[in-house]
Structures are given as structure tokens and as C-alpha cells.
Write a protein that holds these residues in place. Structure first.
Motif, PDB file in Angstrom:
ATOM      1  N   PHE A 154      99.886   5.796  48.935  1.00  0.00           N
ATOM      2  CA  PHE A 154      98.876   4.786  48.583  1.00  0.00           C
ATOM      3  C   PHE A 154      97.939   5.437  47.568  1.00  0.00           C
ATOM      4  N   LEU A 155      98.023   4.991  46.310  1.00  0.00           N
ATOM      5  CA  LEU A 155      97.223   5.577  45.222  1.00  0.00           C
ATOM      6  C   LEU A 155      95.959   4.741  45.034  1.00  0.00           C
ATOM      7  N   LEU A 156      94.831   5.298  45.443  1.00  0.00           N
ATOM      8  CA  LEU A 156      93.548   4.575  45.391  1.00  0.00           C
ATOM      9  C   LEU A 156      92.619   5.249  44.397  1.00  0.00           C
ATOM     10  N   GLY A 157      92.151   4.483  43.403  1.00  0.00           N
ATOM     11  CA  GLY A 157      91.296   5.103  42.392  1.00  0.00           C
ATOM     12  C   GLY A 157      90.205   4.191  41.870  1.00  0.00           C
ATOM     13  N   THR A 158      89.243   4.792  41.198  1.00  0.00           N
ATOM     14  CA  THR A 158      88.248   4.037  40.451  1.00  0.00           C
ATOM     15  C   THR A 158      88.921   3.549  39.161  1.00  0.00           C
ATOM     16  N   ILE A 196      75.445  11.460  41.875  1.00  0.00           N
ATOM     17  CA  ILE A 196      75.784  12.205  43.107  1.00  0.00           C
ATOM     18  C   ILE A 196      76.628  13.434  42.783  1.00  0.00           C
ATOM     19  N   SER A 197      77.463  13.348  41.761  1.00  0.00           N
ATOM     20  CA  SER A 197      78.346  14.455  41.393  1.00  0.00           C
ATOM     21  C   SER A 197      77.783  15.315  40.263  1.00  0.00           C
ATOM     22  N   GLU A 198      77.104  14.680  39.295  1.00  0.00           N
ATOM     23  CA  GLU A 198      76.753  15.396  38.067  1.00  0.00           C
ATOM     24  C   GLU A 198      75.422  16.148  38.104  1.00  0.00           C
ATOM     25  N   VAL A 242      86.528  14.737  45.350  1.00  0.00           N
ATOM     26  CA  VAL A 242      85.596  14.912  46.468  1.00  0.00           C
ATOM     27  C   VAL A 242      85.547  16.386  46.826  1.00  0.00           C
ATOM     28  N   GLY A 243      84.341  16.932  46.753  1.00  0.00           N
ATOM     29  CA  GLY A 243      84.147  18.320  47.142  1.00  0.00           C
ATOM     30  C   GLY A 243      82.962  18.420  48.080  1.00  0.00           C
ATOM     31  N   GLU A 244      82.455  19.630  48.193  1.00  0.00           N
ATOM     32  CA  GLU A 244      81.365  19.903  49.128  1.00  0.00           C
ATOM     33  C   GLU A 244      80.128  19.057  48.835  1.00  0.00           C
ATOM     34  N   GLU A 245      79.836  18.839  47.540  1.00  0.00           N
ATOM     35  CA  GLU A 245      78.626  18.084  47.165  1.00  0.00           C
ATOM     36  C   GLU A 245      78.709  16.637  47.652  1.00  0.00           C
ATOM     37  N   GLU A 246      79.868  15.987  47.454  1.00  0.00           N
ATOM     38  CA  GLU A 246      80.028  14.587  47.863  1.00  0.00           C
ATOM     39  C   GLU A 246      79.996  14.447  49.381  1.00  0.00           C
ATOM     40  N   LEU A 247      80.457  15.481  50.107  1.00  0.00           N
ATOM     41  CA  LEU A 247      80.488  15.411  51.580  1.00  0.00           C
ATOM     42  C   LEU A 247      79.122  15.674  52.210  1.00  0.00           C
ATOM     43  N   ARG A 248      78.162  16.110  51.397  1.00  0.00           N
ATOM     44  CA  ARG A 248      76.823  16.395  51.953  1.00  0.00           C
ATOM     45  C   ARG A 248      76.203  15.164  52.597  1.00  0.00           C
ATOM     46  N   GLY A 249      76.523  13.970  52.059  1.00  0.00           N
ATOM     47  CA  GLY A 249      75.877  12.746  52.558  1.00  0.00           C
ATOM     48  C   GLY A 249      76.677  12.016  53.627  1.00  0.00           C
ATOM     49  N   THR A 293      91.661   9.012  43.847  1.00  0.00           N
ATOM     50  CA  THR A 293      90.973   9.370  42.602  1.00  0.00           C
ATOM     51  C   THR A 293      89.701   8.523  42.485  1.00  0.00           C
ATOM     52  N   VAL A 294      89.105   8.223  43.649  1.00  0.00           N
ATOM     53  CA  VAL A 294      87.814   7.515  43.680  1.00  0.00           C
ATOM     54  C   VAL A 294      86.751   8.496  43.211  1.00  0.00           C
ATOM     55  N   ASN A 295      85.867   8.034  42.323  1.00  0.00           N
ATOM     56  CA  ASN A 295      84.842   8.905  41.748  1.00  0.00           C
ATOM     57  C   ASN A 295      83.438   8.454  42.114  1.00  0.00           C
ATOM     58  N   GLY A 296      82.530   9.442  42.146  1.00  0.00           N
ATOM     59  CA  GLY A 296      81.104   9.143  42.299  1.00  0.00           C
ATOM     60  C   GLY A 296      80.705   8.712  43.698  1.00  0.00           C
TER      61      GLY A 296
END
Length: 422
Positions: free
Chosen positions: A171-175, A46-48, A264-271, A234-237
Motif C-alpha cells: 500500500f503506497l501512501l504519499g503526499t 514541523i520538519s524544516e 518520518v524521523g525522531e523530530e516528527e515522532l516528538r509530537g 511518503t507522507v510529508n510534514g
């Protein structure tokens, strides 16, 4: 009667081919091979995928202008499929079998850490285009994304400020991998330095590809009852999609509990339906919405390329920060090769020091002369209902990267120049 001379001529031609002197074997030497090492399948696709496409567009643009050193760039694309050990294998394949002169790739720090020993062993050159946790400065990597002082630290300072909501609890939430854990280690030390106690910091990790955020979001609500709270994500993907959907489902609004995301940027928000997320934050060094002539051309060119290549959902094609960092990195590398007059890694490394590029961010970015990181502006954007970001805060100009965070004990003793990781 004439078979023997013909056979002798064939054997002679074969020998010439093997020694590389036969004119027809020079075809490969007419191009400069460029490796592209991004996950095109699996949780990080989704990101790469868009970074691979941006690399191909940038290469096509350079080729249309005559290439580099009079040669066309030839992209070699591989898919490590969000499989971290496979990154090392594919990196080795690009350097030893495909004989590429440079590689552009990786997103997660675990993929970069996987390929790093390979690039250092073989003296390969990797351009890494994503913000990360720092704590690394390899002579075989140029880091075109942000170090923590160019993203994470300024973002938390903003959350602490009146403009950012004056948060008291975090609240630090990450992958669950190296980038979120190291970034949060730095942030926890930074928060301590600002007088925030451990009881006001919660740290939670989820695996790659995690999709059930119901309990975690409920816990965020519960934690926020103890005082003004901000979430640092810092959740990824592709896990970002269910996380943000769950925030919307449970009615968490930016005015109550702001979430600032680093991946999270524009690409991740597309969906995602972004209406429930309006006002949530992301910290980057570039946003598509920036209003300047270089960015307008960059966005227009990308949309035209996406349409011409018939990329999936090209109608909604967007640019984002790691795409800009990919674009800048490839162009800077091309400039360095031109300056060096060679694709030789040692010569290019030397020529990269101090390279500048007028970037779509609206700033002229400089590759630091010693630490292999770009000087970059820092920006915080608020999600709009169209999935774009409105910049609510930014630095006055580019900031020099601090790869060794001052919030990690012992880093003040480390040298400010690239050195091998082993």
C-alpha cells in the motif's frame, strides 16, 4: 569659512564609499554570507525548523574555530513558509540582494524544483539535505540526502525478506507531489521486476496538510485482508501526526501491517504517543540512537545548543537524518572553500569532488566525484516506545547513489555527471 573643505571631504568620502574603497565599507567583506532557506511556518515547519537550527549551530561551531578563510560565516535566514513559488523568490533574494555565497535549504522536492532554475540561471550553489526521488543531477546542487537506491529500494527489499515480514502486497501512501509520485513510480517498476502484480499494489495520495486519515487507514486494513501487506509511506510534514495517531486508533500494529516511512524521523515522532507504533519502521541513513563517539558528541552538542538557545521544547531535543545531512553538508562546503581558497562557485564545485567527512552515522562519507551525491550507508530502524529507533538492518558500508533509477526506462542512456535541468 571652513564649510567648503568639510563638504568636499564628505563628497570625497561618499565617492569612496560608492566605489567600495573606504575602509569602513569593508565590514561586509569581513564575513562570508550563508543563506538558510527553510520553511519556518506552514505544513513543513514541523520538519524544516530543526534544519534551520542545525545550520545555525554548525555555522556557530565553524565560527568558534576561526571561521573559513579567516572570515566568520554570517547566516542569512529566510522563511518561504511552505509556499513553493515563494522558495524561488526567496532563493533569488538570497543570491541577488543578500549576496550569499551558498544556500543550505529546501525539504520537499517541489520546493527544490521551484528554486532550481534560479540557482542554474544565477550560478548559485544549493546544498539539499533530504532524501528524494532522484531523477536529477544539477551542477548547482549538492545532494546530501539519499537517492532511491540509498533508501526506498533497500527498504522494500527488506519488507520482502523473511526478517521484514515477507510482504506480498504493498500500500503506497504519499503526499500528492513530485517526490512521492516519482518514488512510487520507481517502486512500482521495482515490484514488477520482483513478480508483484498491479492488483497487489495500491497507490493513494493526500494533499499537503491533510489530517483525516480514518477512511484511508480503514482501507489499509481492508487491503491487508488479501495477504501479507506492508505500507510504504511518503507522507510529508505535519500530516504524519494524524496518520500515525489513526494507525494507533484503529489498532494496526507493526506485527500485522508494517509501515515503513521515508519522511518520518525522531523530530516528527516528538509530537506523538509512540507506544502504539512500536515496531513500525523508517528507512534513513542516520539515527540518533547510533552508538559511536562522533554521534555521541553530535547529539550532546545539539542538546546543549537547543538549551542555550532556549529552542521550543529543548528538553526533548532530538537529532535526525536530514539534520545530520545538513551538518555534513555545511562542514564539507567549508572544507571545499578552504581547499579552493575561495567561495567562487565554480572553484568550490570543483573542490567538492571527493570531499570526505567523518559523519555522526559512524561512517566517513564521500562526495562522489561526478554525480554530486554522497555515498551513504542505508539503515532501517524500528520505532521504540521512547520515540527513538532501533536499527534492525543496515548495509555493510556506504553505498554510491544512483540518481537515475535503473527502473525508469531510458535512464541507462543518461550521463553519470551533473548537468543542467533545462
Amino acid at each position: 569659512m571652513k564649510r567648503r573643505p568639510l563638504l568636499q571631504a564628505t563628497l570625497a568620502a561618499s565617492a569612496l564609499l560608492l566605489t567600495g574603497l573606504f575602509p569602513f565599507s569593508a565590514q561586509a567583506a569581513d564575513t562570508i554570507k550563508v543563506g538558510i532557506l527553510h520553511s519556518l511556518s506552514g505544513t513543513m515547519a514541523i520538519s524544516e525548523t530543526s534544519l534551520k537550527d542545525m545550520a545555525l549551530m554548525t555555522i556557530a561551531e565553524i565560527n568558534a574555530k576561526g571561521g573559513v578563510l579567516g572570515k566568520q560565516l554570517e547566516p542569512v535566514v529566510v522563511d518561504p513558509a511552505s509556499n513553493w513559488p515563494l522558495f524561488a523568490e526567496k532563493g533569488r533574494q538570497l543570491l541577488t540582494q543578500d549576496k550569499v555565497d551558498v544556500v543550505f535549504g529546501c525539504w520537499t522536492s517541489v520546493s527544490r524544483k521551484s528554486v532550481l532554475p534560479v540557482f542554474e540561471e544565477l550560478n548559485g550553489l544549493l546544498f539539499y539535505p533530504v532524501q528524494y526521488e532522484g531523477e536529477e543531477m544539477s551542477p548547482n546542487v549538492f545532494y546530501t540526502g539519499a537517492a532511491p537506491n540509498q533508501q526506498a529500494i533497500p527498504a522494500v527489499e527488506y519488507l520482502m525478506s523473511e526478517d521484514g515480514g515477507a510482504a506480498k502486497r504493498y500500500f503506497l501512501l504519499g503526499t500528492d507531489y513530485v517526490y512521492p509520485r516519482t518514488t512510487n513510480k520507481i517502486l512500482r517498476a521495482f515490484l514488477h521486476s520482483k513478480g508483484v502484480a498491479d492488483k497487489d499494489i495500491e497507490e493513494v495520495y493526500t494533499p499537503f496538510g491533510h489530517s483525516d486519515y480514518q477512511t484511508i487507514v480503514a482501507n489499509i486494513k481492508k487491503f491487508s485482508a488479501g495477504g501479507k501487506t506492508a505500507v510504504i509511506s511518503t507522507v510529508n510534514g505535519d500530516s504524519n501526526v494524524p496518520f500515525y495517531k489513526e494507525l494507533g486508533n484503529q489498532g494496526i500494529q507493526a506485527t500485522d501491517v508494517p509501515v515503513v516511512a521515508f519522511s518520518v524521523g525522531e523530530e516528527e515522532l516528538r509530537g506523538i504517543d509512540t507506544k502504539p507504533l512500536v515496531g513500525q519502521l523508517a528507512a534513513w541513513n542516520y539515527f540518533q540512537s547510533l552508538d559511536n563517539p562522533v554521534n555521541k558528541k553530535f547529539v550532546t552538542d545539539w542538546k546543549a545548543y537547543a538549551k542555550a538557545q532556549n529552542l521550543p521544547n529543548y528538553q526533548t531535543a532530538v537529532t535526525n537524518d536530514p539534520m545530520e545531512a545538513t551538518y555534513v553538508g555545511i562542514n564539507m562546503w567549508a572544507q571545499a572553500v578552504t581547499k579552493a581558497g575561495s567561495t567562487n562557485v565554480d572553484k568550490v564545485r570543483e573542490a567538492m569532488a571527493g570531499q570526505t567527512y567523518a559523519a555522526p552515522s559512524g561512517y566517513t562519507l564521500t562526495m562522489d566525484k561526478t554525480n554530486h551525491h554522497l555515498h551513504k550507508p542505508v539503515m532501517i530502524g524500528e520505532v521504540q516506545d521512547d520515540g527513538q529507533f532501533n536499527v534492525v538492518w543496515q548495509t555493510d558500508g556506504p553505498v554510491r547513489a544512483q540518481p537515475w533509477s535503473p527502473y525508469i526506462p531510458g535512464n541507462d542512456k543518461k550521463p553519470d555527471h551533473a548537468m543542467k535541468s533545462n
